[in-house]
Write an enzyme that holds these catalytic residues in place. Structure first.
Site, PDB file in Angstrom:
ATOM      1  N   SER A   1       0.925  -1.424  -0.204  1.00 22.54           N
ATOM      2  CA  SER A   1       0.392  -0.130   0.414  1.00 22.54           C
ATOM      3  C   SER A   1       0.692   0.733   0.073  1.00 22.54           C
ATOM      4  O   SER A   1       2.200   1.698  -0.365  1.00 22.54           O
ATOM      5  CB  SER A   1      -1.321  -0.389   1.437  1.00 22.54           C
ATOM      6  OG  SER A   1      -0.280   0.195   2.303  1.00 22.54           O
ATOM      7  N   LYS A   2       0.076   2.285  -0.127  1.00 22.39           N
ATOM      8  CA  LYS A   2       1.013   3.941  -0.083  1.00 22.39           C
ATOM      9  C   LYS A   2       1.767   3.610   1.187  1.00 22.39           C
ATOM     10  O   LYS A   2       3.224   4.193   0.904  1.00 22.39           O
ATOM     11  CB  LYS A   2       0.546   4.653  -0.237  1.00 22.39           C
ATOM     12  CG  LYS A   2       0.142   4.741  -1.199  1.00 22.39           C
ATOM     13  CD  LYS A   2      -1.053   6.387  -1.665  1.00 22.39           C
ATOM     14  CE  LYS A   2      -1.578   6.565  -2.599  1.00 22.39           C
ATOM     15  NZ  LYS A   2      -2.247   7.861  -3.083  1.00 22.39           N
ATOM     16  N   ARG A   3       1.541   3.851   2.283  1.00 22.24           N
ATOM     17  CA  ARG A   3       2.199   3.554   4.169  1.00 22.24           C
ATOM     18  C   ARG A   3       3.725   1.988   3.934  1.00 22.24           C
ATOM     19  O   ARG A   3       4.747   2.564   4.311  1.00 22.24           O
ATOM     20  CB  ARG A   3       1.619   2.393   4.832  1.00 22.24           C
ATOM     21  CG  ARG A   3       1.360   1.134   4.668  1.00 22.24           C
ATOM     22  CD  ARG A   3      -0.356   1.291   6.496  1.00 22.24           C
ATOM     23  NE  ARG A   3      -0.567   0.290   5.875  1.00 22.24           N
ATOM     24  CZ  ARG A   3       0.574  -1.004   6.639  1.00 22.24           C
ATOM     25  NH1 ARG A   3       1.679  -0.823   7.510  1.00 22.24           N
ATOM     26  NH2 ARG A   3       0.116  -2.234   6.651  1.00 22.24           N
ATOM     27  N   HIS A   4       3.422   1.280   2.670  1.00 20.95           N
ATOM     28  CA  HIS A   4       4.734   0.567   2.639  1.00 20.95           C
ATOM     29  C   HIS A   4       5.627   1.428   1.432  1.00 20.95           C
ATOM     30  O   HIS A   4       7.102   0.715   0.636  1.00 20.95           O
ATOM     31  CB  HIS A   4       3.853  -0.827   2.252  1.00 20.95           C
ATOM     32  CG  HIS A   4       3.463  -1.496   2.717  1.00 20.95           C
ATOM     33  ND1 HIS A   4       2.188  -1.566   2.710  1.00 20.95           N
ATOM     34  CD2 HIS A   4       4.116  -2.191   3.880  1.00 20.95           C
ATOM     35  CE1 HIS A   4       1.562  -3.044   3.969  1.00 20.95           C
ATOM     36  NE2 HIS A   4       3.031  -2.525   4.542  1.00 20.95           N
ATOM     37  N   GLY A   5       5.180   2.234   0.227  1.00 22.45           N
ATOM     38  CA  GLY A   5       5.829   1.945  -0.648  1.00 22.45           C
ATOM     39  C   GLY A   5       5.028   1.927  -2.357  1.00 22.45           C
ATOM     40  O   GLY A   5       5.593   1.769  -2.600  1.00 22.45           O
TER      41      GLY A   5
END
Length: 470
Positions: free
Chosen positions: A244-248
Site C-alpha cells: 500500500s502507499k504506507r509501504h511504498g
C-alpha cells in the site's frame, strides 16, 4: 533457454494512474530480458478504458520509464487505436464457428450466477446460447460475442516461473470477446496485440495468471503460436501485507522526488524477486549479462524502504561527483524553486566530494548543501546556537583575523592555520572547530570543517565568522 524466434517483449500498462513499483519492476524485467537476448523491448499503452485513461497518466508512465532508463525500442503502441483489428479477429472466430452470439440479459446472467452459487459451483456463464439456433434470437437485443471454450479436458499453462499449471476447461466459461456495442474486451485485445506485435515472451504480474488460461483459448482457436509466459509474484509490504502507499506503493515519480538515483532504483527493483547468487550491488551491465527467467523466485517479494535507502546510499558514495552534480542541481532547483547561480554551483562542485559521503539520497544531500547558498546572517539552529557561547564568540573573532590573513586558500593552509590558532590559545582542535562549524553552516553537522571553509571561499567564510564573533 533456446529461442525459437527473435525475442520481443512488451510492457503494457493501463494509463489510469501513475507508474507504480510493481509496474516499474515488470517493465525492468521485460527490458532486461530483451537486452540480454539482443531482442526488442516495446511499450503498449492499454488505453481501452476510455473513462479512466488520461493523458496525464500516459505522460507519467513514459516519463517514469525514461527516468529509470527503460526506453522502448519503438514509439508506444496505443491499444484503443487498434480496436477495429481486434473486432475483426472476433468476426473471424464467428465465421469459423469458434465463437457465437449471446443474447443474455444482465438479469439472466445474474440469475445464472446465483443458481451456480447455490449449487456450490463457480458463478460462471453456463453456455445457454452456445448451441441455440440464431432464429431464437430476441428482436432488438444487441448480442455479445463469446468464444467457444472446449468443454472437456484441461488447459495447461507452462509458466517459466510457476511451472506447469492445469486448468479444467469446465472451470473456464465462454468469455466475452466483443461487447454488445461492438467494442472488444481486454481479453481479446491483449491476445491480438501480442500476436500482431510478434511478442515472444509475456512477462507480467501473477495477477494475470488465470487470464492466461483464458487467453490461450484465443491463441488455440486462431491457430496462433503461444508466447512464452512468465508470471512475476506480487510485491508485498515489509509486514507481509498487500503493498500500500504506507509501504511504498507510490509512483516512480515520487521516488525521483524523494531523491533516489535511477540506477539505484533499477538495482533495488531487480532484487525484488530475482537473484544472482548472493550479489546485492548489481550494475546495469551486469544485470543485462546475468538476467534470465530462471532467477525469478516463486515467492512474493517484500518492499523494504530501509534496504532501498541503504542501497541508494551506496550508489551515492560510489558515483563520481561530476556525474552526481546534474541530478543534485535538478533537486536543488525543485526544492528551492530556482536554479543555482554560478557562484553557488562553484561552491557545490568544491563541497560535493565531502557532502555525498554523508547522504543517502539527493534530497538529504541538497539539504546538507544548503549552507553553501545561505544568505547572511545565517539562521543558527538551536543546538548550534548552544556552541556559540560568549567565550566561543571571542575565539571566533581571533580566528576570523587569522583566516583573513591567509595568502593561499587551500584545505591544507586552512587546516594549518586553525591548528596553529588552537594551539596558541590552549585549545583542542574540536574546541575551535565546533563553534566554527556553527558559525559557517548554522548547524552542528557538515562535511569536514576544512572542506567547508574551502568550499565557501575566503571572503564568505571570514564574513560568516565575523557575523557570529564578539
Amino acid at each position: 533457454m533456446p529461442q525459437s524466434r527473435p525475442v520481443i517483449t512488451r510492457f503494457a500498462p493501463s494509463p489510469t494512474g501513475f507508474l507504480h513499483i510493481g509496474g516499474a519492476r515488470t517493465a525492468l524485467f521485460n527490458w532486461l530480458f530483451a537486452r540480454h537476448h539482443g531482442g526488442t523491448f516495446l511499450l503498449r499503452i492499454e488505453d481501452t478504458d476510455r473513462e479512466r485513461s488520461t493523458q496525464a497518466a500516459i505522460d507519467a508512465i513514459i516519463e517514469g520509464m525514461a527516468w529509470l532508463g527503460l526506453e522502448a525500442d519503438a514509439p508506444p503502441i496505443f491499444q484503443f487505436a487498434l480496436r477495429a483489428r481486434h473486432a475483426e479477429v472476433a468476426r473471424q472466430l464467428l465465421t469459423a464457428g469458434k465463437a457465437y452470439h449471446c443474447y443474455c440479459t444482465p438479469e439472466e446472467l445474474e440469475a445464472m450466477r446465483e443458481t451456480a452459487r447455490a449449487e456450490g459451483k463457480p458463478p460462471i456463464y453456463n453456455g445457454m446460447w452456445r448451441d441455440r439456433d440464431p432464429s431464437e434470437a430476441p428482436a432488438g437485443v444487441p448480442p455479445v460475442v463469446r468464444i467457444k471454450v472446449p468443454q472437456a479436458g484441461d488447459t495447461v499453462v507452462d509458466d517459466q516461473v510457476l511451472g506447469k499449471v492445469s486448468f479444467s476447461n469446465m472451470q473456464l466459461d465462454d468469455f466475452v470477446l466483443l461487447r454488445s456495442d461492438g467494442t472488444p474486451t481486454y481479453m481479446l485485445s491483449v491476445v491480438v496485440d501480442d500476436h500482431d506485435m510478434n511478442i515472444s515472451h509475456v512477462i507480467r504480474g501473477d495477477d494475470h495468471f488465470t487470464n492466461t488460461a483464458r487467453q490461450l483459448q484465443i491463441y488455440h482457436a486462431m491457430g496462433w503460436p503461444e508466447p512464452v509466459f512468465a508470471h512475476l509474484p506480487m510485491i508485498l509490504g515489509p509486514d507481509g501485507a498487500k503493498l500500500s502507499k504506507r509501504h511504498g506503493a507510490l509512483g516512480v515519480d515520487a521516488y525521483r522526488d524523494m531523491g533516489y538515483l535511477p540506477d539505484a532504483m533499477r538495482n533495488y527493483l531487480l532484487r525484488l524477486g530475482w537473484a544472482h547468487g548472493d550479489d546485492e550491488i548489481i550494475s546495469t551491465e551486469q544485470a543485462i549479462a546475468w538476467f534470465d527467467l530462471a532467477g525469478i523466485g516463486k515467492s512474493a517479494a517484500r518492499f523494504d524502504f530501509a534496504k532501498l535507502e541503504n542501497l541508494n546510499g551506496v550508489y551515492m558514495r560510489e558515483k563520481a561527483p561530476d556525474a552526481l552534480l546534474p541530478e543534485l542541481l535538478k533537486t536543488l532547483a525543485r526544492l528551492n524553486g530556482k536554479e543555482v547561480d554560478a557562484a553557488g554551483r562553484a561552491r557545490l562542485e568544491t563541497a560535493l566530494p565531502g557532502l555525498k559521503e554523508r547522504a543517502t539520497n539527493l534530497v538529504e544531500l541538497a539539504k546538507n548543501a544548503g549552507f553553501l547558498f545561505a544568505q547572511r546572517p545565517l539562521e543558527i539552529e538551536e543546538t548550534a546556537a548552544k556552541l556559540l557561547t560568549p567565550e566561543a564568540r571571542g575565539r571566533l573573532k581571533g580566528l576570523a583575523v587569522a583566516l583573513a590573513d591567509l595568502n593561499v586558500w587551500t584545505t591544507e593552509t586552512i587546516e594549518a592555520c586553525i591548528r596553529e590558532f588552537a594551539g596558541a590559545n590552549g585549545m583542542k582542535l574540536g574546541q575551535a572547530a565546533q563553534p566554527l562549524r556553527a558559525a559557517l553552516t548554522g548547524s552542528t553537522t557538515s562535511p569536514g570543517i576544512f572542506d567547508v571553509l574551502f568550499a565557501l571561499g575566503q571572503k564568505e567564510s571570514v564574513a560568516r565568522i565575523q557575523d557570529q564573533s564578539l
